[in-house]
Scaffold this active site. Structure first.
Site, mmCIF file in Angstrom:
data_model
loop_
_atom_site.group_PDB
_atom_site.id
_atom_site.type_symbol
_atom_site.label_atom_id
_atom_site.label_comp_id
_atom_site.label_asym_id
_atom_site.label_seq_id
_atom_site.Cartn_x
_atom_site.Cartn_y
_atom_site.Cartn_z
ATOM 1 N N HIS A 40 0.862 -1.283 -0.069
ATOM 2 C CA HIS A 40 0.036 -0.265 -0.011
ATOM 3 C C HIS A 40 0.816 1.172 0.098
ATOM 4 O O HIS A 40 0.274 2.309 -0.241
ATOM 5 C CB HIS A 40 -1.006 -0.053 1.163
ATOM 6 C CG HIS A 40 -2.406 0.410 0.923
ATOM 7 N ND1 HIS A 40 -3.359 0.230 1.639
ATOM 8 C CD2 HIS A 40 -2.836 1.365 -0.193
ATOM 9 C CE1 HIS A 40 -4.364 1.009 0.979
ATOM 10 N NE2 HIS A 40 -4.227 1.574 0.014
ATOM 11 N N ASP A 63 -9.699 -0.394 4.368
ATOM 12 C CA ASP A 63 -8.683 -0.712 5.090
ATOM 13 C C ASP A 63 -8.622 -1.170 6.442
ATOM 14 O O ASP A 63 -9.532 -0.468 7.024
ATOM 15 C CB ASP A 63 -7.333 0.256 4.910
ATOM 16 C CG ASP A 63 -5.862 -0.122 4.964
ATOM 17 O OD1 ASP A 63 -5.751 -1.287 5.587
ATOM 18 O OD2 ASP A 63 -4.998 0.119 4.407
ATOM 19 N N HIS A 96 -6.406 -0.883 8.360
ATOM 20 C CA HIS A 96 -5.173 0.107 8.761
ATOM 21 C C HIS A 96 -5.318 1.567 8.325
ATOM 22 O O HIS A 96 -6.071 1.724 7.167
ATOM 23 C CB HIS A 96 -3.791 -0.419 8.602
ATOM 24 C CG HIS A 96 -3.560 -1.677 8.666
ATOM 25 N ND1 HIS A 96 -3.880 -2.766 7.754
ATOM 26 C CD2 HIS A 96 -3.273 -2.425 10.077
ATOM 27 C CE1 HIS A 96 -3.485 -4.061 8.289
ATOM 28 N NE2 HIS A 96 -3.189 -3.890 9.586
ATOM 29 N N ASP A 136 -2.979 3.745 7.719
ATOM 30 C CA ASP A 136 -1.540 4.002 7.031
ATOM 31 C C ASP A 136 -1.358 5.193 6.990
ATOM 32 O O ASP A 136 -0.958 5.961 5.911
ATOM 33 C CB ASP A 136 -2.004 3.432 5.579
ATOM 34 C CG ASP A 136 -2.095 1.961 5.412
ATOM 35 O OD1 ASP A 136 -1.469 1.074 6.384
ATOM 36 O OD2 ASP A 136 -2.448 1.472 4.588
ATOM 37 N N HIS A 154 4.336 1.169 4.082
ATOM 38 C CA HIS A 154 3.030 0.996 3.694
ATOM 39 C C HIS A 154 2.281 1.217 4.856
ATOM 40 O O HIS A 154 0.911 1.455 4.590
ATOM 41 C CB HIS A 154 2.812 -0.617 3.290
ATOM 42 C CG HIS A 154 2.897 -1.652 4.424
ATOM 43 N ND1 HIS A 154 2.015 -2.803 4.431
ATOM 44 C CD2 HIS A 154 3.389 -1.675 5.654
ATOM 45 C CE1 HIS A 154 2.409 -3.585 5.332
ATOM 46 N NE2 HIS A 154 2.784 -2.739 6.311
ATOM 47 N N ASP A 165 -7.419 -1.696 0.441
ATOM 48 C CA ASP A 165 -6.412 -2.679 0.923
ATOM 49 C C ASP A 165 -7.382 -3.957 0.975
ATOM 50 O O ASP A 165 -8.233 -4.032 1.991
ATOM 51 C CB ASP A 165 -5.729 -2.132 2.311
ATOM 52 C CG ASP A 165 -4.739 -2.823 2.723
ATOM 53 O OD1 ASP A 165 -4.811 -4.143 2.470
ATOM 54 O OD2 ASP A 165 -3.831 -2.464 3.402
ATOM 55 N N ASP A 225 -6.871 -6.360 2.871
ATOM 56 C CA ASP A 225 -7.134 -6.606 4.262
ATOM 57 C C ASP A 225 -8.051 -5.948 5.239
ATOM 58 O O ASP A 225 -8.463 -6.232 6.142
ATOM 59 C CB ASP A 225 -5.586 -6.394 5.083
ATOM 60 C CG ASP A 225 -5.231 -4.972 5.530
ATOM 61 O OD1 ASP A 225 -6.001 -4.346 5.369
ATOM 62 O OD2 ASP A 225 -3.898 -5.014 5.510
ATOM 63 N N GLU A 240 -2.259 -5.127 -1.520
ATOM 64 C CA GLU A 240 -1.715 -6.023 -0.468
ATOM 65 C C GLU A 240 -2.421 -7.384 -0.793
ATOM 66 O O GLU A 240 -2.333 -8.389 0.307
ATOM 67 C CB GLU A 240 -2.399 -5.481 0.935
ATOM 68 C CG GLU A 240 -1.507 -4.145 1.216
ATOM 69 C CD GLU A 240 -0.357 -4.361 1.730
ATOM 70 O OE1 GLU A 240 0.470 -5.381 2.059
ATOM 71 O OE2 GLU A 240 0.066 -3.183 2.070
HETATM 72 N N1 LIG Z 1 -1.017 -1.370 4.341
HETATM 73 C C1 LIG Z 1 -0.882 -2.192 5.377
HETATM 74 N N2 LIG Z 1 -1.149 -3.276 5.247
HETATM 75 N N3 LIG Z 1 -0.599 -1.244 6.270
HETATM 76 C C2 LIG Z 1 -0.212 -1.951 7.715
HETATM 77 C C3 LIG Z 1 0.262 -0.928 8.516
HETATM 78 C C4 LIG Z 1 0.623 -1.645 10.018
HETATM 79 C C5 LIG Z 1 1.108 -0.733 11.144
HETATM 80 N N4 LIG Z 1 0.275 0.676 11.403
HETATM 81 C C6 LIG Z 1 2.489 0.054 10.589
HETATM 82 O O1 LIG Z 1 2.597 1.224 10.627
HETATM 83 O O2 LIG Z 1 3.523 -0.835 10.521
HETATM 84 MN MN LIG Z 2 -3.260 -0.494 3.712
HETATM 85 MN MN LIG Z 3 -4.218 -2.784 5.657
#
Ligand SMILES: NC(=[NH2+])NCCC[C@H](N)C(=O)O
Ligand SMILES: [Mn+2]
Ligand SMILES: [Mn+2]
Length: 314
Positions: A113, A136, A138, A140, A153, A238, A240, A283
Site C-alpha cells: 500500500h 483498510d 489500517h 496507513d 506501507h 487494501d 486486508d 496487498e
Molecule cells: N498497508 C498495510 N497493510 N499497512 C499495515 C500497517 C501496520 C502498522 N500500522 C504499521 O505502521 O506498520
Molecule cells: Mn493499507
Molecule cells: Mn491494511
C-alpha cells in the site's frame, strides 16, 4: 461484447477505457510475495473480465520492473527502503497521471500500500479536488515520527497530506491530499500515533464498529455525502479490509473485518456514482497461505475490481 449497460461516467471518456498499472512492488513492507499480486490477478483473467464488462483495457503486458530503481542504500533512518519506495512511487505517480490525463480510469494492482503515494498523487495532479475512499483495516497514516515499524506501507496517507518531519528524498511528493478529502472505512488496527493524528485533523473515519452500528449502506451514503456531490473519487482498497476468512492471503491480516458482500457493496456503490476516476487494489500476497487461500484471495481481488468497474448482480 458489453454484458450490461453502463452508468454514465462523469469524468471518464467514452469509449470507456481503463489503464492498468501492474505495480509488483513489495518494498514498503517486509514480507516477500506481494510483488506477485498483479501477475496472479492477471493470470486469473482480470483483463478479459474487464473487457467482458465493456471496457477497453489499456495494459502493457510487460510489467514495469522496478529492480533498476533499487538503490544500494535504501533505508533512511528508521524508514525502511525509503529511497526505493520513493523512486517506485514517483514512477507510479507518473503512470497514473498519464492515464488520468487521457480521461481513462486508472487501475493500479499492487503490490503493497505504499504505492498509494504514487497512485493518489497521480490522480490528484489531474483531479485537484479528488476525494479518496480508503478501505483498510489500517489507517496507513503513520508519519516518519510515529511509525512503530518503519514500514512505509503504514505511512502513505501522512506523506500525501504532508504530515510529520519532511523526508528530503520524497521532495517530489508535494502535499496533495487535504485532511478533509479522505474517508476511511473498515478500520480496526490503529497505532496510538495514528489515533492522535486522526483526532487532531478531524479525519472522517468509519471503523468496523461504525460498519456494525450503521450498516455498510448507510456508511457509504455518509462517506459520499461527506466528500461532496460532484467530486471525482479515488478508491484505494487494501484487501486486508476484508475479514481474513474472506481474503486470507495478505501480509497484515486483522480479524473482525468486512464481509464478502460489504466489500463488494463499497465497490458497487462507488461505481454507481459515475464519478470513480481511479482504483487501487493492494496487498494481495499470493504466497501467503495454502493454495485454496491464494485462489480465494486472488478471485476476490478480481471481483472487487469488476464491481468497481460496473459489474452488477442483476
Ligand atoms: N498497508 C498495510 N497493510 N499497512 C499495515 C500497517 C501496520 C502498522 N500500522 C504499521 O505502521 O506498520
Ligand atoms: Mn493499507
Ligand atoms: Mn491494511
Amino acid at each position: 461484447m458489453p454484458t450490461q449497460e453502463h452508468i454514465p461516467q462523469k469524468f471518464i471518456k467514452t469509449p470507456l477505457t481503463v489503464g492498468v498499472v501492474g505495480a509488483g512492488f513489495s518494498g514498503g513492507q517486509p514480507r516477500g510475495g506481494v510483488e506477485l499480486g498483479p501477475t496472479r490477478l492477471i493470470e486469473f483473467g482480470l483483463i478479459s473480465q474487464l473487457q467482458d464488462l465493456g471496457w477497453t483495457v489499456d495494459f502493457d503486458e510487460k510489467f514495469p520492473n522496478y529492480e533498476h530503481l533499487k538503490p544500494k542504500e535504501a533505508d533512511i533512518g528508521k524508514l525502511k527502503n525509503a529511497k526505493y519506495v520513493s523512486a517506485v512511487t514517483q514512477s507510479v505517480s507518473k503512470s497514473v497521471r498519464e492515464i488520468c490525463e487521457k480521461g481513462a480510469m486508472a487501475l493500479t494492482l499492487g503490490g503493497d500500500h505504499s504505492l498509494a503515494m504514487g497512485t493518489i498523487s497521480g490522480s490528484a495532479s489531474v483531479y485537484k479536488d479528488v476525494g479518496v475512499i480508503w478501505v483498510d483495516a489500517h489507517a496507513d497514516i503513520n508519519t516518519p515520527d510515529t511509525t512503530p515499524s518503519g514500514n512505509l506501507h503504514g505511512c502513505p496517507v501522512s506523506f500525501l497530506m504532508g504530515l510529520g518531519t519532511p523526508v528530503p528524498e520524497f521532495s517530489w511528493l508535494t502535499p496533495c491530499l487535504p485532511a478533509n478529502r479522505i474517508v476511511f472505512i473498515g478500520l480496526r488496527d490503529i497505532d496510538p500515533g495514528e489515533k492522535a493524528i486522526l483526532k487532531q485533523h478531524s479525519i472522517k473515519a468509519y471503523s468496523m464498529y461504525d460498519v456494525d452500528r450503521h450498516g455498510i449502506g448507510k456508511i457509504m451514503e455518509m462517506a459520499l455525502e461527506y466528500l461532496g456531490e460532484d467530486t471525482p473519487i479515488h478508491l484505494s482498497f487494501d484487501v486486508d479490509a476484508l475479514d481474513p476468512t474472506v481474503a486470507p492471503s495478505t501480509g497484515t491480516p486483522v480479524r473482525g473485518g468486512l464481509t464478502f458482500r460489504e466489500g463488494h457493496f463499497i465497490c458497487e456503490r462507488v461505481h454507481e456514482t459515475g464519478r470513480l476516476v481511479a482504483v487501487d487494489l493492494m496487498e494481495v500476497n499470493p504466497t501467503l497461505g495454502d493454495q485454496a487461500s491464494l485462489v480465494q484471495t486472488v478471485q476476490i481481488g478480481c471481483s472487487l475490481v469488476r464491481s468497481a468497474l460496473g459489474e452488477t448482480l442483476l
